[in-house]
Write a protein that holds these residues in place. Structure first.
Motif, PDB file in Angstrom:
ATOM      1  N   UNK A 155       0.815  -1.212   0.000  1.00 29.76           N
ATOM      2  CA  UNK A 155       0.000   0.000   0.000  1.00 29.76           C
ATOM      3  C   UNK A 155       0.850   1.264   0.000  1.00 29.76           C
ATOM      4  N   UNK A 156       1.916   1.282   0.759  1.00 26.72           N
ATOM      5  CA  UNK A 156       2.794   2.463   0.784  1.00 26.72           C
ATOM      6  C   UNK A 156       4.138   2.093   1.406  1.00 26.72           C
ATOM      7  N   UNK A 157       5.152   1.881   0.569  1.00 30.67           N
ATOM      8  CA  UNK A 157       6.447   1.498   1.117  1.00 30.67           C
ATOM      9  C   UNK A 157       7.032   2.564   2.054  1.00 30.67           C
TER      10      UNK A 157
ATOM     11  N   UNK B  49       3.047  14.721   6.049  1.00 33.65           N
ATOM     12  CA  UNK B  49       2.224  15.886   5.757  1.00 33.65           C
ATOM     13  C   UNK B  49       1.113  15.514   4.774  1.00 33.65           C
ATOM     14  N   UNK B  50       1.519  14.834   3.690  1.00 35.15           N
ATOM     15  CA  UNK B  50       0.519  14.267   2.788  1.00 35.15           C
ATOM     16  C   UNK B  50       0.286  12.853   3.285  1.00 35.15           C
ATOM     17  N   UNK B  51      -0.883  12.626   3.863  1.00 37.28           N
ATOM     18  CA  UNK B  51      -1.098  11.365   4.575  1.00 37.28           C
ATOM     19  C   UNK B  51      -0.884  10.176   3.644  1.00 37.28           C
ATOM     20  N   UNK B  52      -0.332   9.123   4.195  1.00 34.00           N
ATOM     21  CA  UNK B  52      -0.080   7.903   3.431  1.00 34.00           C
ATOM     22  C   UNK B  52      -0.729   6.719   4.134  1.00 34.00           C
ATOM     23  N   UNK B  53      -2.041   6.644   4.144  1.00 33.25           N
ATOM     24  CA  UNK B  53      -2.668   5.486   4.780  1.00 33.25           C
ATOM     25  C   UNK B  53      -2.458   4.235   3.932  1.00 33.25           C
ATOM     26  N   UNK B  54      -2.511   3.072   4.559  1.00 35.31           N
ATOM     27  CA  UNK B  54      -2.549   1.822   3.794  1.00 35.31           C
ATOM     28  C   UNK B  54      -4.003   1.652   3.357  1.00 35.31           C
ATOM     29  N   UNK B  55      -4.314   2.182   2.181  1.00 34.30           N
ATOM     30  CA  UNK B  55      -5.717   2.359   1.791  1.00 34.30           C
ATOM     31  C   UNK B  55      -6.512   1.063   1.762  1.00 34.30           C
ATOM     32  N   UNK B  56      -5.881  -0.012   1.336  1.00 31.82           N
ATOM     33  CA  UNK B  56      -6.616  -1.266   1.182  1.00 31.82           C
ATOM     34  C   UNK B  56      -6.789  -2.037   2.480  1.00 31.82           C
ATOM     35  N   UNK B  57      -6.226  -1.521   3.562  1.00 28.35           N
ATOM     36  CA  UNK B  57      -6.348  -2.209   4.848  1.00 28.35           C
ATOM     37  C   UNK B  57      -7.339  -1.469   5.739  1.00 28.35           C
TER      38      UNK B  57
END
Lengths: 339, 290, 242
Positions: free
Chosen positions: A201-203, C86-94
């Motif tokens: 999802x985001x490394x 700052x630019x959120x990085x959620x694990x979108x698929x979880x």
């Protein structure tokens, strides 16, 4: 252990899986020789799809060169058997070892030097092509003229040397597919599974949470390669002939990823559903064409291509997730359901 | 072996490399602007080659003349592909776009197999057996002509991107998608044009390659890979890089073929790719992204 | 060592453009420090150097006396630094719970205890009712909360917050401020925050560091800083939030 594995799987999903397993177990009793071979092919693709899915579906690393591991696995075990009479059950150690080394080298090159996404996919193709051309010139296994195993005697089943009837291979592949399903289920809910999905999802975010991204990506490649090579071992002993032009070919790599893509990337049931749909339809079409008396090479692949096109365009998450929702298996047996 | 043989092989490799370079230039242009990797690149190349073959058999014109209509047809095809199939995928994840193009490639290569059959087919021009002599060097005339044509097309492409308004607009799109939209550029149309231009490059390269080699549907996937190897070696998004990569790969393959065995020549291209990825992952002329 | 984090003369350039130049400041253990400055002043670049996203071109970063510059982000995190983006990085698929569990796994022996910890943190941040939603289904304020929850799950001793209040309504902002105060008071978590919402910075920070054009132009208590002529000048020219 078993209780922990079952924990969180919806009961309807479990019942459906049980019914499916029962069906697959009794299938050979009713199936003709041809249907049995189709069944074997479906299970084969389900297994390899599951293995590929670890890399792409779980850890988000697109491999388009999985034929590399199938081929290495097949050649290693077959060569040890033909040259030294070593049982494939021992030979598979070499298969797994070689495939893991190949995966590790590929992963190291790619992940150390920031080769990601599509470039990573290209690198996987390059590795498989490299092996294809290399094996064409590898005289120990007869190079491009093909490597043949002594043809099996179909009256007795010698499981130790994997010489026997299609039925034996069918059950072997079934056992492997079930094991792969359970193993992937367990992996997905382990620490590694969480980390893989985070990396997918985001490394950057995963790394900021203390995940050693390099190490877990490597683990994904190596585990996936090892599993895939097992399918290669069975492939070699089932078909009894190996040609670098075929087994390492890029069309094989693409064929084996169609199942999980069409079924649903990242789900556990997807590879099986995809293999069932695709192989079933393709074989059905072949039969129909045979009845009509037309035989044109390439039609199956065009069909595959159109299926893939339609699925990526209209069902980007594959067939299974919407199907699971429809059947009331919300986020189905494929994904963990917490609580 | 005498030195002259190596020189001749090297020269021939460099000439073929220029045609490869033009093919890869198409890939590089498409990637640089649309940010989509054209996995069907080699299959489009074989399509262009078959098109040249069909036109040649019908019209008996020189393939280097047929290059113009073939490039035009490929332009239209590329434009339609981008406008119809790929544009809806612009904001989809990378692997999703890639899969779309894998599907297109699969269909293209196998339709060609059904239509044209698996056998190798070629063209014989009146200069097929001519050669040029320059000191110790002896090279095929057809290779010289093809390489010359590749240079002309590449130069035209450079000029287009540098000097025309449309070329500048396309470069603006590549630099900044949102910015280009803000100043009122029709980005989707420019994307389609770019894909068309990239495809036209492939078309021209295909016609040229028909002068020097045969075509079978099976070389499509191999050419796709070759184009990628060239572009990654030369540096992604760098137009001179694509040409340089083509030259290098042409040279590597030719020398690998003569030093070992011709059927193993692609292994040397892959070895070069691995070396580049190890020591200069951004490619020889590429810029490192921050 | 009284300084939890010590940043000494770090610099960073991108393609010749100087983003940060010789910035030095300290974050005392147990304190809350605000890092402010106009857009493009180099705040996030500083964060990225501390968190290990890239190494500084020059200078050193010490965490509790240990030199950490040049470490990878996961090593910095394991050393006790949590960060948000700052630019959120959620694990979108979880799901929300799964997102936070990933963070909690760092200091848990098994998945179930990590889930338990994650659940506690979600409750603390008011995300409890949304634990089973996919992260992609969250609103922006909730995504910001999720970002904080994930970082907290790694049990940091130093928390780096990059504009977590931006886009929140004033009441939501006050809630967040209360949460951070509580974390700081009850669990002794040291906080370094980048923030544009001055109301939050003033309410939280005991010390403020002002960056301008990549250089530290002032630092001190909030009262000192707002009266500093250099700060007023740099802000009046570009933004008038103070």
């Amino acid at each position: 252990m078993i209780a922990r594995l079952l924990e969180g799987v919806p009961r309807r999903g479990l019942a459906a899986l049980g019914a499916l397993l029962l069906l697959l177990l009794v299938f050979p009793a009713f199936a003709s020789g041809y249907l049995l071979s189709v069944g074997f092919l479906i299970l084969h693709f389900a297994f390899v799809g599951q293995a590929w899915n670890i890399m792409m579906g779980f850890a988000g690393q697109l491999s388009l060169g999985h034929s590399l591991y199938v081929g290495l696995g097949a050649y290693a075990a077959a060569a040890l058997y033909v040259h030294f009479g070593i049982s494939p059950w021992i030979g598979l150690g070499a298969s797994v070892g070689v495939a893991m080394i190949a995966g590790a080298v590929l992963g190291f090159l790619a992940f150390r030097f920031g080769v990601a996404g599509v470039y990573f996919a290209i690198l996987t193709i390059a590795f498989a092509e490299f092996a294809r051309i290399g094996f064409d010139h590898f005289s120990w296994v007869q190079g491009s003229s093909g490597f043949f195993l002594p043809v099996a005697n179909y009256t007795t089943n010698d499981l130790w040397n994997l010489r026997g009837s299609p039925k034996m291979f069918y059950y072997l592949m079934l056992a492997m597919s079930v094991a792969a399903f359970v193993a992937c289920h367990a992996l997905l809910r382990s620490r590694m599974g969480y980390y893989w999905q985070a990396i997918r999802e985001s490394p950057e975010a995963a790394q900021a949470l203390g995940v050693n991204v390099f190490r877990y990506k490597m683990a994904a490649v190596v585990i996936s390669a090892a599993m895939t090579s097992l399918a290669g071992v069975v492939f070699a002993f089932y078909y009894n002939n190996l040609f670098p032009e075929q087994i390492f070919h890029i069309s094989r790599s693409i064929e084996l990823i169609l199942g999980p893509i069409i079924g649903g990337i990242g789900t556990l049931v997807g590879p099986l559903v995809g293999a069932l749909l695709l192989t079933g339809l393709a074989e059905g079409m072949r039969e129909a064409m045979l009845q009509l008396g037309v035989e044109v090479p390439g039609v199956k692949q065009v069909f595959y291509g159109i299926c893939l096109l339609l699925v990526v365009m209209f069902l980007p998450h594959g067939v299974w997730p919407p199907l699971a929702r429809h059947l009331g298996l919300e986020r189905g047996a494929g994904r963990r359901e917490e609580r | 072996m005498p030195v002259e043989i190596y020189l001749n092989v090297a020269a021939s490799g460099l000439l073929t490399g220029l045609v490869y370079g033009l093919m890869a230039l198409g890939l590089s242009v498409i990637f640089g602007v649309v940010r989509v990797v054209n996995f069907a690149h080699g299959e489009m190349m074989t399509l262009a080659m078959f098109l040249t073959l069909v036109l040649f058999n019908a019209l008996k014109l020189d393939p280097l003349v047929l290059m113009v209509p073939v490039a035009a047809v490929m332009f239209v095809l590329g434009y339609l592909m981008q406008a119809g199939l790929i544009n809806p995928f612009i904001n989809r994840p990378e692997h999703s776009q890639f899969m779309l193009l894998v599907a297109i490639a699969l269909v293209l290569v196998n339709v060609q197999l059904i239509v044209f059959g698996p056998d190798a087919q070629g063209i014989r021009t009146r200069y097929s057996f001519d050669s040029f002599k320059l000191g110790p060097l002896v090279t095929d005339a057809s290779k010289v002509y093809a390489a010359g044509a590749a240079l002309v097309v590449a130069a035209a492409l450079f000029a287009f991107f540098r000097f025309t308004l449309l070329g500048k607009a396309i470069r603006a799109c590549a630099d900044n998608y949102d910015g280009a939209r803000v100043v009122g550029l029709n980005v989707k149309r420019l994307y389609a044009l770019t894909f068309g231009i990239g495809s036209a490059c492939v078309g021209a390269a295909g016609a040229m390659l028909m002068v020097v080699s045969d075509v079978t549907p099976a070389i499509g996937p191999a050419n796709t890979l070759l184009a990628f190897v060239i572009v990654i070696t030369g540096g992604l998004g760098s137009m001179p890089g694509a040409l340089l990569g083509g030259l290098l790969i042409g040279l590597t393959e030719a020398l690998g073929g003569v030093l070992f065995t011709p059927s193993a020549k692609s292994m040397f291209a892959f070895a070069l790719l691995v070396l580049v990825l190890l020591f200069r992952p951004q490619g020889i002329l590429g810029r490192r992204e921050t | 060592m009284s300084a939890r984090l010590e940043v000494s003369a770090i610099s960073k350039s991108f393609r010749g453009l100087r983003a940060v130049q010789g910035a030095s400041f300290e974050v005392p253990a147990g304190s809350i420090v605000g890092l402010i400055g106009p857009n493009g002043a180099g705040k996030t670049t500083c964060f990225n150097m501390i968190a290990g996203v890239f190494p500084p071109d020059a200078g050193e970063v010490h965490l509790e006396g240990r030199r950490i510059d040049g470490w990878r982000p996961d090593q910095v995190c394991a050393a006790g630094v949590g960060r948000t983006f700052q630019i959120v990085k959620p694990f979108s698929g979880l799901t929300v719970l799964e997102n936070v569990t990933v963070g909690a796994l760092l200091r848990s022996n098994d998945v179930s205890s990590a889930q338990k910890r994650a659940d506690e943190i979600l409750e603390k941040l008011g995300l409890g009712p949304k634990r089973d939603l996919l992260a992609s289904a969250l609103t922006l304020p909730d995504r910001k909360r999720l970002e904080v929850a994930r970082a907290l799950a790694t049990q940091p001793r130093l928390l780096l917050l990059d504009e977590v209040m931006a886009g929140l309504r004033p009441t939501e902002c006050d809630q967040m401020v209360a949460v951070f105060r509580e974390l700081n008071r009850a669990e002794g978590i040291t906080i370094l925050l980048i923030e544009h919402v001055m109301r939050a910075v003033m309410a939280l920070a005991q010390r403020i560091v002002v960056l301008h054009h990549g250089e530290v132009i002032a630092q001190g208590t909030p009262e000192e800083v707002v009266r500093d002529p250099a700060v007023l000048e740099s802000y009046l020219g570009e933004e008038t939030e103070i």
